[in-house]
Write an enzyme that holds these catalytic residues in place. Structure first.
Site, PDB file in Angstrom:
ATOM      1  N   CYS A 101      41.456  45.229  35.964  1.00 37.16           N
ATOM      2  CA  CYS A 101      40.549  44.193  35.435  1.00 37.16           C
ATOM      3  C   CYS A 101      39.477  44.813  34.542  1.00 37.16           C
ATOM      4  O   CYS A 101      39.176  44.298  33.465  1.00 37.16           O
ATOM      5  CB  CYS A 101      39.907  43.425  36.583  1.00 37.16           C
ATOM      6  N   CYS A 222      39.187  40.197  44.686  1.00 36.05           N
ATOM      7  CA  CYS A 222      38.396  38.999  44.410  1.00 36.05           C
ATOM      8  C   CYS A 222      39.202  37.711  44.534  1.00 36.05           C
ATOM      9  O   CYS A 222      38.713  36.720  45.063  1.00 36.05           O
ATOM     10  CB  CYS A 222      37.764  39.099  43.021  1.00 36.05           C
TER      11      CYS A 222
END
Length: 421
Positions: A101, A222
């Site tokens: 990410c 997440c």
């Protein structure tokens, strides 16, 4: 008089990025806060966690009196991060979506949005890390003309920005930044690099940021949040039932829903067994998970691995490694684990063999081996091959001792991998 430098700060709705934005304002910069929405789903209570975080980020901007923007990278996150995550699991590997990410979203999509759409002189995040550039040197990057084509890499390699560990060694997040590009690091300020987490919390408390100070620190992946990992993965990947098998005597101990659900080193929850068993290997062909009875079983320990082509922060391997084809340094494959002394062997294709000075527990395919020299993070490579475990080597030695002299011993009989390019 020179206009104030414009820094666009990524805000997550947490305390670290909030204090980063506050410190940038104190330095006299024009600061803009941006919240990135990368995942779109409801939590177990039917509420969207991203919406709550966005609201908290907006409140930070109101308190600091800075502009607020929201940008969505849901499509990019799905294509570049989550699809990779699923593909890696399907292959039986253990991916790290946070590293991916940062590479594709925060330090690529967000960087270009900040510079091209908001006119940023630099970006900033709440990561605990440092670089070798002072703020003013970061601002100058916008006006530096880089050579194009053939000469571009040579120019940048002569003047590489270093990624350095944070002053707070426990909170240091260079592990997660180990795949970030030179271009991005040249344009980034890390305001928390010299601070401890306790001091960051103190700053938040003294400056009216209680709403982010009271939030629990986000841990884990997440997009999974507090949900059960197995249930989550099986929404996307088809179950492939298989067996738990003891590595010591091949006894079948139980069944599971998919070999890809387990990573080397983790405890295997085997129905009906009280004593703990740990995952030591996986057989993708049969779908079996091999387990051992102790947390310190030798089948959990290895001292050799090979990566894919390494991403060097400086864009080129260290000079000593290029010159000697070998180099001593340290590595880790999990955030916050102790650094492990090792020797790197450089291969012609840019991959490296990593030989740990002492065997380490729980190495797994798909994890990133992140390399350090002193306080500098050199870069990282994904683990694609593992050497034999200490248990396999022990069994090989036992067989060799038991075999009559003069039998076997051909070059193909070695149980291990040979670290050759």
């Amino acid at each position: 008089m020179q206009a104030a430098r414009h820094v666009v700060c990524a805000l997550s709705g947490g305390v670290d990025s909030a204090v980063a934005a506050l410190l940038l304002r104190r330095r006299g910069y024009q600061v803009t806060g941006v919240f990135m929405k990368n995942w779109d789903s409801l939590d177990e209570h039917g509420a969207c966690a991203a919406d709550r975080d966005c609201e908290d980020a907006y409140k930070v901007c109101r308190i600091l009196d800075i502009p607020f923007h929201q940008v969505s990278y849901i499509k990019e996150y799905w294509n570049d991060v989550f699809s990779d995550f699923l593909n890696e699991y399907e292959k039986g590997r253990t991916p790290n979506p946070d590293i991916v990410c940062n590479k594709h979203i925060k330090f690529s999509c967000f960087l270009h949005y900040a510079v091209d759409n908001l006119g940023a002189d630099a970006i900033a995040t709440g990561h605990y890390a440092r670089t070798s550039l002072e703020d003013e040197e970061v601002f100058q990057q916008r006006h530096m003309k880089r050579p194009e084509g053939l000469f571009r890499n040579r120019f940048e390699v002569r003047n590489p920005v270093k990624l350095l560990q944070a002053a707070d060694s426990f909170k240091d997040q260079t592990f997660f930044l180990s795949q970030v590009s030179q271009e991005a690091l040249r344009r980034t300020i890390f305001p928390l690099g010299e601070l401890t987490k306790d001091f960051v919390k103190k700053i938040a408390a003294e400056n009216g940021l209680q709403h982010v100070l009271q939030k629990k620190e986000s841990m884990g992946i997440c997009f999974i949040g507090k949900r059960n990992f197995e249930h989550f993965i099986l929404q996307y990947l088809q179950a492939r039932p298989g067996k738990f098998i003891s590595i010591e005597d091949n006894t079948v101990l139980g069944t599971h829903k998919g070999w890809f659900l387990y990573t080397l080193g983790q405890r295997a929850k085997i129905s009906g067994l009280r004593e703990p068993w740990y995952v030591v290997d996986k057989d993708g062909t049969k779908g079996d998970v091999l387990v051992a009875p102790r947390m310190d079983h030798p089948a959990l320990y290895r001292d050799l691995l090979r990566t894919d082509r390494v991403h060097w922060i400086a864009e080129e391997p260290p000079a000593a490694l290029v010159r000697d084809k070998m180099m001593e340094c340290h590595f880790r494959f999990r955030h916050q684990m102790a650094l492990v002394p090792c020797v790197l062997t450089l291969n012609q294709d840019g991959t490296v063999w990593v030989t740990a000075v002492k065997a380490v527990r729980g190495l797994a395919l798909g994890q990133f081996a992140v390399f350090y020299k002193g306080d500098e993070c050199l870069g990282s490579g994904k683990i694609l091959r593992l050497g034999p475990s200490a248990y396999t080597l022990q069994k090989g030695r036992s067989r060799a001792t038991a075999a009559p002299k003069g039998s076997g011993g051909g070059p193909g009989d070695s149980p291990g991998l040979c670290p050759t390019p």
